[in-house]
Design a protein around this motif. Structure first.
Motif, PDB file in Angstrom:
ATOM      1  N   ASP A 108       4.267  -1.393  -8.732  1.00 20.12           N
ATOM      2  CA  ASP A 108       3.466  -1.483  -7.503  1.00 20.12           C
ATOM      3  C   ASP A 108       3.445  -2.904  -6.949  1.00 20.12           C
ATOM      4  N   VAL A 109       3.700  -3.888  -7.811  1.00 15.42           N
ATOM      5  CA  VAL A 109       3.544  -5.295  -7.460  1.00 15.42           C
ATOM      6  C   VAL A 109       4.795  -5.796  -6.742  1.00 15.42           C
ATOM      7  N   ALA A 110       4.601  -6.210  -5.488  1.00 17.19           N
ATOM      8  CA  ALA A 110       5.722  -6.749  -4.708  1.00 17.19           C
ATOM      9  C   ALA A 110       6.009  -8.193  -5.089  1.00 17.19           C
ATOM     10  N   THR A 129       0.821  -1.207   0.000  1.00 13.80           N
ATOM     11  CA  THR A 129       0.000   0.000   0.000  1.00 13.80           C
ATOM     12  C   THR A 129       0.861   1.265   0.000  1.00 13.80           C
ATOM     13  N   GLU A 130       2.053   1.209   0.577  1.00 15.29           N
ATOM     14  CA  GLU A 130       2.940   2.374   0.599  1.00 15.29           C
ATOM     15  C   GLU A 130       3.299   2.851  -0.802  1.00 15.29           C
ATOM     16  N   ARG A 131       3.303   1.937  -1.757  1.00 17.08           N
ATOM     17  CA  ARG A 131       3.655   2.296  -3.129  1.00 17.08           C
ATOM     18  C   ARG A 131       2.519   3.029  -3.849  1.00 17.08           C
ATOM     19  N   LEU A 132       1.314   2.973  -3.294  1.00 16.19           N
ATOM     20  CA  LEU A 132       0.134   3.507  -3.980  1.00 16.19           C
ATOM     21  C   LEU A 132      -0.173   4.953  -3.616  1.00 16.19           C
ATOM     22  N   GLY A 133       0.353   5.399  -2.489  1.00 14.23           N
ATOM     23  CA  GLY A 133       0.177   6.792  -2.081  1.00 14.23           C
ATOM     24  C   GLY A 133      -1.278   7.193  -1.916  1.00 14.23           C
ATOM     25  N   GLU A 134      -1.555   8.435  -2.239  1.00 11.18           N
ATOM     26  CA  GLU A 134      -2.890   8.999  -2.049  1.00 11.18           C
ATOM     27  C   GLU A 134      -3.906   8.501  -3.061  1.00 11.18           C
ATOM     28  N   ASP A 135      -3.461   7.750  -4.059  1.00 12.05           N
ATOM     29  CA  ASP A 135      -4.387   7.200  -5.050  1.00 12.05           C
ATOM     30  C   ASP A 135      -5.154   5.998  -4.508  1.00 12.05           C
ATOM     31  N   ALA A 140     -17.939  -3.260   4.757  1.00 14.10           N
ATOM     32  CA  ALA A 140     -16.498  -3.402   4.989  1.00 14.10           C
ATOM     33  C   ALA A 140     -15.734  -2.436   4.088  1.00 14.10           C
ATOM     34  N   LEU A 141     -14.633  -1.898   4.591  1.00 17.48           N
ATOM     35  CA  LEU A 141     -13.799  -1.004   3.802  1.00 17.48           C
ATOM     36  C   LEU A 141     -12.894  -1.815   2.887  1.00 17.48           C
ATOM     37  N   PHE A 142     -12.949  -1.492   1.607  1.00 15.17           N
ATOM     38  CA  PHE A 142     -12.121  -2.153   0.603  1.00 15.17           C
ATOM     39  C   PHE A 142     -11.141  -1.147   0.014  1.00 15.17           C
ATOM     40  N   PRO A 143      -9.939  -1.601  -0.325  1.00 15.64           N
ATOM     41  CA  PRO A 143      -8.975  -0.715  -0.977  1.00 15.64           C
ATOM     42  C   PRO A 143      -9.287  -0.577  -2.470  1.00 15.64           C
TER      43      PRO A 143
END
Length: 112
Positions: free
Chosen positions: A91-93, A62-68, A78-81
């Motif tokens: 972005d893919v680890a 998630t750190e790679r995605l920033g404010e997007d 439920a909260l989904f990303p």
């Protein structure tokens, strides 16, 4: 934190080839890339990829995605990303096959 994207083999191949992806057809229709937490991923697979083979599970930091990256209510509140930009290969680890065994998608150890 790691979140997941389930891609069909052709979608994963396109991301590797192009370096970016607007996502699967449902993502294009909704205007964002649907992601899941580890707790949500198995239900996502069962609901949206039932009996599909040749799937890949992508682990995304998630750190790679920033404010997007936005956390929004979906199934049962439920909260989904949700990612409001193209998914980038950077972005893919990691990515691993998500095999279908006896009608159930088999997640890698510790993934769901």
């Amino acid at each position: 934190m790691i979140v997941y994207k389930i891609f069909r083999a052709s979608e994963w191949a396109a991301l590797r080839r192009e370096g970016t992806s607007a996502g699967a057809p449902v993502d294009l229709a909704d205007g964002y890339v649907h992601l899941s937490t580890p707790e949500q991923a198995a239900e996502t697979a069962a609901r949206h990829f039932a009996n599909e083979t040749e799937l890949f599970l992508l682990g995304i930091e998630t750190e790679r995605l920033g404010e997007d990256l936005k956390w929004e209510p979906s199934r049962g509140g439920a909260l989904f990303p949700h990612l409001y930009r193209e998914l980038r290969l950077s972005d893919v680890a990691w990515a691993q096959p998500l095999p279908l065994v006896d009608g159930v998608h088999r997640f890698p150890a510790g993934a769901a």
